[in-house]
Design a protein around this motif. Sequence first.
Motif, PDB file in Angstrom:
ATOM      1  N   PRO A  23       1.626  32.111  81.345  1.00  0.00           N
ATOM      2  CA  PRO A  23       0.756  32.270  80.167  1.00  0.00           C
ATOM      3  C   PRO A  23       1.450  32.978  79.007  1.00  0.00           C
ATOM      4  CG  PRO A  23       0.051  33.732  81.944  1.00  0.00           C
ATOM      5  CD  PRO A  23       1.050  32.794  82.521  1.00  0.00           C
ATOM      6  N   ARG A  24       2.407  33.891  79.295  1.00  0.00           N
ATOM      7  CA  ARG A  24       3.152  34.548  78.211  1.00  0.00           C
ATOM      8  C   ARG A  24       3.979  33.510  77.441  1.00  0.00           C
ATOM      9  NH1 ARG A  24       5.521  39.538  76.943  1.00  0.00           N
ATOM     10  NH2 ARG A  24       3.473  40.343  77.554  1.00  0.00           N
ATOM     11  N   MET A  25       4.652  32.653  78.154  1.00  0.00           N
ATOM     12  CA  MET A  25       5.484  31.649  77.499  1.00  0.00           C
ATOM     13  C   MET A  25       4.623  30.623  76.746  1.00  0.00           C
ATOM     14  SD  MET A  25       8.574  31.063  80.263  1.00  0.00           S
ATOM     15  CE  MET A  25       9.451  29.926  79.174  1.00  0.00           C
ATOM     16  N   ILE A  26       3.486  30.294  77.295  1.00  0.00           N
ATOM     17  CA  ILE A  26       2.574  29.387  76.588  1.00  0.00           C
ATOM     18  C   ILE A  26       2.130  30.027  75.274  1.00  0.00           C
ATOM     19  CG2 ILE A  26       0.269  28.342  76.633  1.00  0.00           C
ATOM     20  CD1 ILE A  26       0.636  27.968  79.651  1.00  0.00           C
ATOM     21  N   GLU A  27       1.769  31.295  75.354  1.00  0.00           N
ATOM     22  CA  GLU A  27       1.306  31.998  74.144  1.00  0.00           C
ATOM     23  C   GLU A  27       2.403  32.054  73.088  1.00  0.00           C
ATOM     24  OE1 GLU A  27      -1.446  34.623  73.434  1.00  0.00           O
ATOM     25  OE2 GLU A  27      -2.034  35.189  75.459  1.00  0.00           O
ATOM     26  N   GLU A  28       3.614  32.370  73.499  1.00  0.00           N
ATOM     27  CA  GLU A  28       4.710  32.437  72.533  1.00  0.00           C
ATOM     28  C   GLU A  28       4.925  31.086  71.862  1.00  0.00           C
ATOM     29  OE1 GLU A  28       7.300  35.997  74.720  1.00  0.00           O
ATOM     30  OE2 GLU A  28       7.785  33.887  75.102  1.00  0.00           O
ATOM     31  N   LYS A  29       4.736  30.021  72.627  1.00  0.00           N
ATOM     32  CA  LYS A  29       4.849  28.680  72.048  1.00  0.00           C
ATOM     33  C   LYS A  29       3.686  28.404  71.094  1.00  0.00           C
ATOM     34  CE  LYS A  29       6.525  24.514  71.599  1.00  0.00           C
ATOM     35  NZ  LYS A  29       7.844  24.252  70.965  1.00  0.00           N
ATOM     36  N   MET A  30       2.493  28.858  71.454  1.00  0.00           N
ATOM     37  CA  MET A  30       1.334  28.637  70.588  1.00  0.00           C
ATOM     38  C   MET A  30       1.501  29.343  69.246  1.00  0.00           C
ATOM     39  SD  MET A  30      -0.668  26.571  72.098  1.00  0.00           S
ATOM     40  CE  MET A  30       0.630  25.827  73.073  1.00  0.00           C
ATOM     41  N   LEU A  31       2.119  30.521  69.256  1.00  0.00           N
ATOM     42  CA  LEU A  31       2.334  31.251  68.006  1.00  0.00           C
ATOM     43  C   LEU A  31       3.315  30.509  67.101  1.00  0.00           C
ATOM     44  CD1 LEU A  31       2.489  34.942  69.302  1.00  0.00           C
ATOM     45  CD2 LEU A  31       0.567  33.743  68.250  1.00  0.00           C
ATOM     46  N   ILE A  32       4.291  29.863  67.697  1.00  0.00           N
ATOM     47  CA  ILE A  32       5.224  29.031  66.909  1.00  0.00           C
ATOM     48  C   ILE A  32       4.476  27.850  66.305  1.00  0.00           C
ATOM     49  CG2 ILE A  32       7.214  27.490  67.060  1.00  0.00           C
ATOM     50  CD1 ILE A  32       8.325  29.362  69.254  1.00  0.00           C
ATOM     51  N   LEU A  33       3.664  27.189  67.120  1.00  0.00           N
ATOM     52  CA  LEU A  33       2.898  26.032  66.634  1.00  0.00           C
ATOM     53  C   LEU A  33       1.910  26.442  65.554  1.00  0.00           C
ATOM     54  CD1 LEU A  33       2.175  24.155  70.000  1.00  0.00           C
ATOM     55  CD2 LEU A  33       3.914  23.613  68.279  1.00  0.00           C
ATOM     56  N   LEU A  34       1.357  27.637  65.687  1.00  0.00           N
ATOM     57  CA  LEU A  34       0.417  28.131  64.672  1.00  0.00           C
ATOM     58  C   LEU A  34       1.136  28.307  63.334  1.00  0.00           C
ATOM     59  CD1 LEU A  34      -2.546  29.200  64.307  1.00  0.00           C
ATOM     60  CD2 LEU A  34      -1.604  31.486  64.688  1.00  0.00           C
ATOM     61  N   ARG A  35       2.334  28.899  63.367  1.00  0.00           N
ATOM     62  CA  ARG A  35       3.103  29.084  62.134  1.00  0.00           C
ATOM     63  C   ARG A  35       3.520  27.741  61.534  1.00  0.00           C
ATOM     64  NH1 ARG A  35       5.088  33.585  65.115  1.00  0.00           N
ATOM     65  NH2 ARG A  35       6.897  32.422  65.871  1.00  0.00           N
ATOM     66  N   GLN A  36       3.697  26.748  62.388  1.00  0.00           N
ATOM     67  CA  GLN A  36       4.077  25.411  61.916  1.00  0.00           C
ATOM     68  C   GLN A  36       2.871  24.604  61.433  1.00  0.00           C
ATOM     69  OE1 GLN A  36       6.036  23.850  65.407  1.00  0.00           O
ATOM     70  NE2 GLN A  36       8.042  24.687  64.830  1.00  0.00           N
ATOM     71  N   GLY A  37       1.699  25.176  61.577  1.00  0.00           N
ATOM     72  CA  GLY A  37       0.490  24.483  61.146  1.00  0.00           C
ATOM     73  C   GLY A  37       0.039  23.378  62.082  1.00  0.00           C
ATOM     74  N   LYS A  38       0.525  23.416  63.332  1.00  0.00           N
ATOM     75  CA  LYS A  38       0.185  22.351  64.285  1.00  0.00           C
ATOM     76  C   LYS A  38      -1.036  22.686  65.140  1.00  0.00           C
ATOM     77  CE  LYS A  38       4.894  20.542  64.518  1.00  0.00           C
ATOM     78  NZ  LYS A  38       6.080  20.264  65.385  1.00  0.00           N
ATOM     79  N   ILE A  39      -1.456  23.953  65.116  1.00  0.00           N
ATOM     80  CA  ILE A  39      -2.744  24.337  65.693  1.00  0.00           C
ATOM     81  C   ILE A  39      -3.440  25.231  64.664  1.00  0.00           C
ATOM     82  CG2 ILE A  39      -2.015  24.156  68.099  1.00  0.00           C
ATOM     83  CD1 ILE A  39      -1.794  27.200  68.185  1.00  0.00           C
ATOM     84  N   SER A  40      -4.756  25.341  64.781  1.00  0.00           N
ATOM     85  CA  SER A  40      -5.510  25.989  63.711  1.00  0.00           C
ATOM     86  C   SER A  40      -5.875  27.438  63.983  1.00  0.00           C
ATOM     87  CB  SER A  40      -6.796  25.202  63.442  1.00  0.00           C
ATOM     88  OG  SER A  40      -7.607  25.175  64.611  1.00  0.00           O
TER      89      SER A  40
END
Length: 669
Positions: A23-40
């Motif tokens: 879950p830590r690695m998933i979260e770190e990936k989600m934060l990257i996607l958030l900065r890229q505008g790929k999740i809201s």
Amino acid sequence: MTFDRKHLSNEQLVHFYRSILYPRMIEEKMLILLRQGKISKWFSGIGQEAIAVGSTLALQPDEWIMPLHRNLGVFTTREMPLHKLFHQWQGMQEGYSKGRERSFHFGSRDHHICGMISHLGPQLAIADGVSLANKLAGEAKVSLAFSGEGGTSEGDFHEALNVAAVWDLPVIFLIENNGYGLSTPTSEQFRCISLVDKAKGYGMDGVQVDGNNLLAVYDTIAGVRDYCIKHQKPFLIEAITFRMRGHEEASGTKYVPQNLFDLWEQKDPVKNYEDYLLSARVLSTEDINSIKTELKELIESELQKGFDTLPVIVDEELELNDVYAEKGSSAEVTVIDNSVSPYEGTSVHRELRLIDAIKEGLQQSMQQHSNLLLLGQDIAEYGGAFKITEGFVEEFGKQRVRNTPLCESAIVGAALGLSLKGYKSMMEMQFADFVTVGFNQIINNLAKIHYRWGQNADVVIRMPSGGGVGAGPFHSQSNEAWFTHTPGLKVVYPSNPLDAKGLLIAAINDPNPVMFFEHKALYRSVSGDVPEEYYEIEIGKARRVRTGNEISIITYGSGVHWAEEFANSHREISIDILDLRTLLPLDYHAIREAVSRTGRVLVLHEDTLTGGIGGEIAAWIGEHCFDKLDAPVMRCGSLDTPIPFNIELEKKFMAKARLEEMIVKLKEY
């Protein structure tokens, strides 16, 4: 940070590492996607993973967990596929809630996870219901409900802990104390030194644990689980941790002093556990790198599936059909259709009062369903405020006929928890007026749960309501219209004994939440022939009481008797009377036919005029039956004041006081 492996094998320790790292690695990936505008949007649990992961590892896979929005580790430890979780977070139809919810506002029966709602406290009482079901079934299981430290300020926290303590339920209440409720620090949330101190006030035990120590959390939860099962009692755990990100990413963390981040960074639950495994030579640096590479590849692969999604297809029929759970057919119950003419039938009829018919319907339902529980204040030995359940304890026992504390919200939540385990429940609001205390659970949990993630709420809430008994503003309200605006509920309001028994049986057989209104003034004043047999009246089908050709009165409850009384004393007017019986869903076919028979319509109800269901019915008729009308649809409701106590004031308040005036006005239009 000290780790004590106790009896855990190397294989288990490595499994724990994978479980907390994922879950830590998933979260770190989600934060990257958030900065890229790929999740809201993203609610981060970075820094708190040990609590979600450790507690889930300590439970059996079929024990229900009620997590919140920062507990990704619960979902991943229960092995929910990341690509489908990603669909959920993106609001896609392939997600667990078919695009109807985002984030972690969903559940899964297959994984024994109950989806949260934004109002955090109601999760706790659902755990009560699940554990009550476990207890009744003799299953050696617990349920576990999460709360943040801010959530402990809510009334639902008190109610859920109080009910669990009073009923001796094996529930684990787990508080994640991360220091802040959004931006509000604990110093502005409570004055006790530690939240675990609250346990004593409920007569339960509690313990505080380092929420960043994975092995300590696991060992504590495992030990508490054994205690709860052995002693059949609840337990409160306060896990001390820290939120390293904002409440959500958009919130930021400017309100948190930098020295706190520096301090808690040293207590990182993933890094510290990793260092422990290295120092204990359970894993080498090469092993750790290999695990991280493996998980990174898994995440990338799952996200590729997650992004490869179909466009959202809006199917209006599917959306409407998913509001309610489908009712299965039953060959064991007779269905009576008295919608047009009085029911004759072949069974024995007796004359019963409305109250006696309700009692018989409830009693026969208890005999029919061994998994049906009755819940309510004073309903056991005392028999309820209106004596409807008098004698039930002797027949069915106190396990099934349960007195409840004054905790309306928690009892509604517990009823929903019973549904998760396949139980039926009937909750009696002592007076319909008291439903306001449980409003959130009804409107946001019971009503929406099937539409959100396919879980039904097999709950009937009996609502003794209405005036005419001089009981004043807090014991006489007609509040049925509050619930007709809420998709997912069914609202039933019988006017006579035959319908009352049949509709109550139908409500209990229905897998959806039903608000069952019973007019107190009709309990002992209205009688009628009622079959002895176990039968249903179809929910959603109105009854033609009287056929006429001049004026149609569309009504329900006490209004039916007012309309009949007027028609009997004014035979010079040909009056057609339609008893709606069900207010949600409405029988629009019967309404259209009533309009067609006369062309002049009066909608009559005891509820206040403004905001009553009469406005909705009048609007529908104007929209769909305009060509059949010879006059405007008129409404007759009670005064737009609270219902008064004084009998003379109450009489003037009632819609009945204006019935003749409105009929004359309509006839002469």
